[in-house]
Design a protein around this motif. Structure first.
Motif, short mmCIF file in Angstrom:
data_model
loop_
_atom_site.label_atom_id
_atom_site.label_comp_id
_atom_site.label_asym_id
_atom_site.label_seq_id
_atom_site.Cartn_x
_atom_site.Cartn_y
_atom_site.Cartn_z
N VAL A 1 -59.75 -3.41 28.44
CA VAL A 1 -58.83 -3.20 27.24
C VAL A 1 -58.62 -1.68 27.08
O VAL A 1 -59.39 -0.84 27.30
N ASN A 2 -57.09 -1.45 26.64
CA ASN A 2 -56.72 -0.04 26.32
C ASN A 2 -56.65 0.04 24.95
O ASN A 2 -56.15 -0.63 24.34
N VAL A 3 -57.64 0.72 24.53
CA VAL A 3 -57.98 1.02 23.15
C VAL A 3 -57.10 2.38 22.61
O VAL A 3 -57.37 3.47 23.07
N LEU A 4 -56.14 2.38 21.58
CA LEU A 4 -55.28 3.37 21.13
C LEU A 4 -55.82 3.64 19.46
O LEU A 4 -56.14 2.78 19.06
N TYR A 5 -55.70 4.98 19.24
CA TYR A 5 -56.40 4.99 18.03
C TYR A 5 -55.45 5.97 17.21
O TYR A 5 -54.81 6.92 17.75
N ALA A 6 -55.09 5.61 15.65
CA ALA A 6 -54.61 6.44 14.76
C ALA A 6 -55.18 6.25 13.39
O ALA A 6 -55.59 5.17 13.10
N ARG A 7 -55.41 7.32 12.85
CA ARG A 7 -56.18 7.42 11.56
C ARG A 7 -55.08 6.41 10.45
O ARG A 7 -55.65 5.60 9.64
N GLY A 8 -53.96 6.89 10.28
CA GLY A 8 -52.97 6.10 9.69
C GLY A 8 -52.97 6.37 8.14
O GLY A 8 -51.78 6.42 7.38
N SER A 9 -53.93 6.77 7.44
CA SER A 9 -54.23 7.23 5.87
C SER A 9 -55.56 7.66 5.98
O SER A 9 -56.30 7.62 6.57
#
Length: 768
Positions: free
Chosen positions: A456-464
């Motif tokens: 699994v390729n896990v991407l991350y962004a905080r977003g808020s």
């Protein structure tokens, strides 16, 4: 007149109970343990008045701050015998030194009792109590308390301010997170399990602590869901719905109780003689001691009962034994005795109860019984404890929605992990954590990467951020704590999250409340997901990607938009130390979720209070279509978003019709109710089968239904199982207008199903 009448009713019941029950002598100080009685009597004969009053004084040194007042001169107070116990401290080094001061430097060498807010774990943190209640698993709950006791005693703690057994039906109240929800039967079962787990079979054991049941009483009924607010309810409601868990804790042998901040029939609990003496001791036969909540004696003055000397005397005479932090007893009781505002017998009685607690804990035999640095090192955050925390967390999660079976996720492809709680260790533990270390908790992103594996390729962004509301930010994070903020503009973070989502096959949005947005002094009038996170979710929805919400919350939230737009919602509450691993286990199907909510989720805050076991009105509304002059709202249906007992699974369960062993019964006969449950899906799973009873014709208006039994079963895919419940006349009992607990003959409706709304029914006639 009504208040006077109720008071007379309560007093009459207390008098009758005292006459008919031989255990009532306990209220006068006789413990029933001759050896303990003799020991305490001999010790008290040596004590001065100051030393007796000193046993009633509970202080905090400020090492672990749980309030706004800290006592001074603790060391000197210990030497002079003016302190009975210390709370808010932990660790064998500090506690060992404090105990040594008491045992070696005070005149009579009386050991101290050490208390702490061990609410849902000590070093190894389990899900918040509202989350643990969603397991409906008494074995797991008891085990969590036993592990907490083992870790706490390893650091010298011998008294924990738990369990909180307050029934709560208003999600605005922050401390709903600390209890077991809205139902008295389930709450009673959990109260017993927690007491058993903490105290074990003998409180003298080195790994046992004394439980302190709180908050006595009715604290969860605070008006408007506002912390520390007034409570006002009918006697029937009190006895039927709110008091049972406290009584269950007494029956389980709880060693101590804590009084609540609120009023009961106009009298604050901390100075309420009917509550602390007539009900708790004379009616229920409680044998332990009662401690006030934090500065609650002093706060009686703000309630309008008088100055510190007056209210301290009132509290002692009412049946309060120990004064937490406020030192009202220490500073005024000697004077009140001289002025005949209290008696020597009342001071002796309170002192005796505190000394008896220390005796039951074995502190007179060995004051250092659990103060052992080697044990401390071996018991904290062990691998076994972490595995237990992971298991309990998995069982506590509630699957609220799963459109087109998007969950469990495949261990392949690309996942966008987005949200302010996705890579955030500090928010995993939840509210009311004193000794837990956030740095040792597992974040969601770490758990997902570990469990998903290399496929699994896990991407991350905080977003808020968790919130951009300046008022909420200022008041939710207190005592110098700060929200972990990203100072980029909100739109920039959303744009980054959208870009990340567009690269993924599925979006897992980890959103909700921070730990400090629920718990004590964290009431909310708006129980939506914070607006800044909502804007993030709306932007993610516009991408067209499947969205799975992982919801952190210490209370029911209003989620109509989320329920309509998200593909799946997994409520994980605040999962504790093993949060990330447990969440990942469920997201990827290593564990099939089985949790069921123990408190109703409203559609909006205007429906509050909303709970399943309400009473009908003369004009009930059935939600079948438009109507007028019915008990309803014109802008929303009466039905909740998610009813009590609700929770989905990755499989499906089919219920047969209810079969009853008899159509009519008499007296003490037993009715067997049976239903066949089939796992009609393709995945093995667990189901919590719930049984409710309705009493459609009675001398008073009854609840539409009441939970009376439940069983948790495991079924393999395609398997079916008969589930049977034995129902007796005891399950039909209720409190009538004379507060007599009895049942009445007539028709009863037996309902069995997967939640309080989705049930199969059958009727039976029961005669006396």
């Amino acid at each position: 007149m009504k208040k006077y009448f109720l008071h007379r009713v309560f007093r009459k019941i207390a008098v009758i109970s005292a006459l008919i029950s031989p255990v009532m002598a306990m209220a006068q100080g006789s413990s029933g343990d001759a050896k303990m009685d003799a020991f305490v009597k001999q010790l008290m004969a040596k004590m001065t008045l100051d030393e007796k009053i000193g046993q009633l004084n509970l202080v905090t040194s400020g090492r672990a701050l749980t309030g706004s007042v800290v006592n001074k001169g603790v060391e000197e107070g210990i030497k002079k015998g003016e302190i009975g116990g210390i709370f808010g401290v932990y660790g064998t080094d500090y506690i060992g030194k404090a105990q040594e001061l008491a045992v070696k430097n005070s005149r009579l060498h009386i050991p101290l009792i050490f208390g702490l807010d061990v609410i849902h774990g000590h070093r190894t943190i389990f899900p918040i109590p509202l989350g643990m209640s969603a397991t409906w698993d008494m074995g797991l709950i008891e085990r969590s308390a036993k592990i907490a006791a083992s870790e706490a005693t390893g650091e010298g703690i011998n008294w924990v301010f738990s369990p909180m057994v307050d029934i709560a039906r208003d999600p605005r109240w922050g401390r709903i997170s600390e209890g077991s929800g809205e139902d008295p039967y389930l709450g009673s079962m959990i109260a017993k399990a927690m007491v058993r787990g903490y105290q074990g079979t003998n409180m003298k054991n080195s790994d046992a602590v004394m439980a302190c049941v709180k908050h006595f009483a009715l604290y969860g009924g605070a008006e408007a869901g506002r912390e520390y607010n007034t409570v006002d309810m009918s006697a029937i409601k009190m006895y039927q719905d709110y008091l049972p868990p406290y009584k269950a804790a007494v029956d389980a042998g709880a060693g101590s109780f804590m009084s609540s901040f609120n009023t009961i029939n106009g009298v604050p609990a901390t100075a309420n003689q009917w509550l602390l003496t007539d009900l708790l001791r004379k009616q229920w036969g409680f044998k332990g001691f009662v401690v006030s909540d934090y500065t609650a004696v002093n706060e009686l003055s703000a309630h309008g009962l008088g100055d510190l000397q007056t209210v301290s005397a009132l509290a002692l005479k009412a049946g309060l034994d120990m004064d937490m932090v406020g030192e009202g007893f220490l500073k005024t009781l000697k004077k009140s005795l001289k002025e005949k505002k209290v008696t020597q017998q009342e001071i002796d009685q309170a002192c005796r109860r505190v000394l008896e607690a220390k005796y039951k804990l074995g502190l007179f035999d060995n004051p250092y019984k659990s103060i052992n640095s080697e044990v401390e090192a071996k018991t904290e955050l062990t691998e076994a404890n972490r595995l237990a925390a992971r298991e309990v967390a998995e069982h506590s999660f509630v699957l609220l929605k799963n459109k087109a079976q998007i969950l469990p996720l495949k261990k392949s492809g690309t996942i966008a992990l987005i949200g302010p709680l996705a890579d955030n260790q500090s928010e995993m533990l939840g509210t009311w954590v004193i000794a837990g270390d956030p740095k040792k908790s597992v974040s969601v992103i770490d758990g997902v990467k570990k469990v998903a594996g290399s496929g699994v390729n896990v991407l991350y962004a905080r977003g808020s951020n968790i919130t951009d509301d300046s008022l909420l930010n200022a008041r939710a994070w207190f005592f110098g704590m700060k929200q972990e903020r990203d100072n980029r503009p909100a739109q920039q973070m959303i744009d980054e999250a959208v870009e990340t989502a567009n690269k993924a096959d599925v979006v897992v949005a980890v959103v909700g409340e921070s730990a400090n947005m629920s718990g004590e002094s964290a009431s909310r009038s708006d129980i939506n997901i914070p607006e800044t996170q909502k804007e993030l979710l709306k932007a993610l929805f516009k991408t067209g990607k499947p969205i799975v919400l992982v919801l952190f919350n210490g209370r029911p939230l209003t989620l109509p938009w989320e329920d309509q737009h998200a593909n799946a919602i997994l409520d994980v509450w605040a999962p504790g130390t093993e949060a990330g691993n447990a969440i990942a286990d469920v997201l990827f199907g290593n564990y099939n979720p089985s949790g069921k909510i123990t408190v109703t989720f409203p559609k909006n805050v205007g429906q509050v209070p909303i709970y399943y076991n309400h009473k009908n009105t003369g004009r009930p509304f059935d939600d079948k279509g438009p109507a007028k002059f019915k008990s309803d709202y014109i802008d929303v249906s009466n039905a909740p978003l998610y009813p009590f007992g609700y929770g989905l699974s990755y499989t499906t369960f089919k219920y047969s019709d209810v079969k009853l062993s008899k159509s009519s019964l008499k007296g003490n006969q037993t009715l067997k109710a049976t239903v066949t449950v089939t796992n009609s899906g393709n995945i093995d799973g667990e189901e919590i089968v719930q049984l409710y009873v309705s009493d459609p014709v009675a001398s008073i208006s009854r609840s539409v239904k009441e939970l009376k039994h439940f069983k948790k079963i495991s079924l393999k895919a395609g398997e079916q199982k008969e589930v049977s419940f034995d129902i007796t006349a005891n399950d039909l009992k209720f409190y009538n207008t004379r507060l007599k607990y009895d049942w009445e003959p007539g028709e009863f409706i037996i309902q069995i199903g997967t939640n309080s709304s989705d049930v199969q029914s059958a009727s039976v006639h029961w005669s006396k």
